[in-house]
Design an enzyme around this catalytic site. Structure first.
Site, PDB file in Angstrom:
ATOM      1  N   HIS A  28      81.963  34.962  55.005  1.00 43.61           N
ATOM      2  CA  HIS A  28      83.307  34.880  55.599  1.00 43.61           C
ATOM      3  C   HIS A  28      84.329  35.637  54.743  1.00 43.61           C
ATOM      4  CE1 HIS A  28      87.155  32.841  56.668  1.00 43.61           C
ATOM      5  NE2 HIS A  28      86.630  32.897  57.873  1.00 43.61           N
ATOM      6  N   SER A  75      71.582  27.613  66.126  1.00 44.61           N
ATOM      7  CA  SER A  75      72.922  28.195  66.124  1.00 44.61           C
ATOM      8  C   SER A  75      73.547  28.158  67.516  1.00 44.61           C
ATOM      9  CB  SER A  75      72.852  29.641  65.631  1.00 44.61           C
ATOM     10  OG  SER A  75      74.065  30.298  65.893  1.00 44.61           O
TER      11      SER A  75
END
Ligand SMILES: *Cc1c(COP(=O)(O)O)cnc(C)c1O
Length: 389
Positions: free
Chosen positions: A130, A334
């Site tokens: 991130h 996911s």
């Protein structure tokens, strides 16, 4: 004169009210067409509305309930942290944490603690990490190494090993693991980290897990189905976002770490009568109430079902994309569905997250079959009309 003045004020207020009404409409409309960002839009916290009348401030350390400021929810915050510690198998009697503003603050805290322990340590992170890690590295002035990722978004273990070997004599490694990367939802394998470290005879290290999004998915799946990602895999700290999978009206999160690490941080402040161990001084006292509502007050069964449905919907989206000839995919466990980047018009309308030639949608509870069908239909039509041009 008097009445005129009053009238003027009243007109002003009416205008301001219209501003609010217009803003409300923009927000409620935009919420009907948001499929790309990790924020669940399904929640009902109406039983907590009355708390909005007060200034609730959780300044200080939640585990030192002796401060002077009494309008707080520190007891609830502690219960929330205890629940998260249980979920992530934090060592009993040796964990500490607090409710943060979100994943970024949790990552900053983990990295801060790591740097305090290993002032000359080098942080290793994959190129799929991130973006907050770059900012946090600058804030903390920490040396770092970027490691390439595999096509599925997971770190390249061979490359990690090679860099660790090269730097072995230099400094303590601080490993930043992605438990669900932001773009592709890939999970780094902590057991492989340990294998690499032990094969290189490195016994001093620190592992931080960025579980901002998937931290609220993996604990609710059968153990056999998931990689080792929590304190059972001997990690040091972990960041989780609260607004992503749980869903809250304002951003929040949790940071969880070994208590022995936290004890080295913070000073007792006479002014507030508690230790200043957290990053912010004044802290949101409402967010612990939302997390308490979902993690303690609501049933765990309901939450597990929600996760199962999200995963099923990710599978559904992949199938529907493929039916119209669009190659979509998702990583195991996911809810992030990846597909080729559509036109800018589509990206803007559905608030899709994009990176290079990829885009993703996240099948959180508000992303229903109906919504998925609408998005895919529009992408498919748009593709066809682009071909004709
Ligand atoms: C969202 C996210 C973050 C940042 O979290 P915020 O709550 O937006 O600060 C960090 N890491 C990952 C993997 C994320 O998905």
């Amino acid at each position: 004169m008097k009445t005129n003045k009053r009238k003027k004020i009243w007109v002003g207020k009416k205008k301001e009210l219209q501003v609010l009404d217009a803003l409300y409409k923009i927000i409620s409309d935009a919420s009907k067409e948001m499929v790309g960002y990790p924020a669940s839009l399904v929640f009902d916290y109406s039983i907590l509305l009355r708390f909005l009348k007060y200034h609730i401030n959780n300044i200080g350390d939640p585990y030192e309930n002796s401060g002077y400021y009494k309008i707080n929810t520190l007891n609830i915050e502690k219960r929330v942290i205890d629940r998260f510690a249980e979920l992530f198998h934090a060592p009993k009697n040796n964990y500490w944490g607090y409710v943060t503003n979100g994943g970024t603050e949790g990552n900053l805290y983990g990295m801060y603690v790591a740097r305090e322990q290993h002032p000359r340590g080098i942080l290793y992170y994959s190129d799929q990490t991130h973006y907050s890690v770059i900012k946090n590295l600058r804030l903390l002035k920490m040396p770092s190494c970027v490691v390439k990722s595999q096509p599925n978004g997971e770190i390249d273990y061979k490359k990690l090993r090679a860099i660790l070997l090269d730097n072995k004599s230099k400094a303590t490694p601080i490993l930043f693991a992605n438990i669900g990367t932001t773009m592709k939802g890939a999970i780094d394998d902590i057991l492989k980290f340990h294998e690499i470290l032990s094969s290189l005879h490195i016994d001093k290290y620190y592992i931080h897990c960025d579980a901002a999004c998937f931290g609220m998915i993996l604990p609710f799946l059968p153990d056999k189905q998931t990689k080792h990602f929590d304190f059972r895999a001997n990690i040091d700290s972990m960041a989780i976002s609260g607004h992503k999978v749980i869903g809250t009206p304002m951003p929040c999160g949790v940071v969880l770490l070994k208590k022995s690490h936290a004890e080295k941080i913070g000073n007792f402040i006479e002014y507030v009568g508690t230790s200043d161990r957290t990053i912010s001084g004044s802290r949101n006292g409402l967010t612990p109430l939302f997390l308490w509502h979902e993690m303690i007050y609501s049933s765990e069964g309901k939450f597990k079902k929600k996760i199962r449905d999200c995963l099923k919907n990710a599978q559904y989206a992949v199938e529907q994309f493929r039916k119209v000839g669009i190659q979509a995919w998702h990583n195991p466990n996911s809810i992030i569905v990846i597909f080729p980047r559509p036109s800018e018009k589509i990206v803007r309308k559905w608030q899709l997250a994009v990176e290079g030639d990829l885009a993703h949608m996240i099948t959180l509870p508000h992303v229903t079959h109906r919504l998925i069908d609408r998005v895919i239909k529009e992408i498919s039509l748009d593709k066809k009309s682009a071909k004709k041009l």
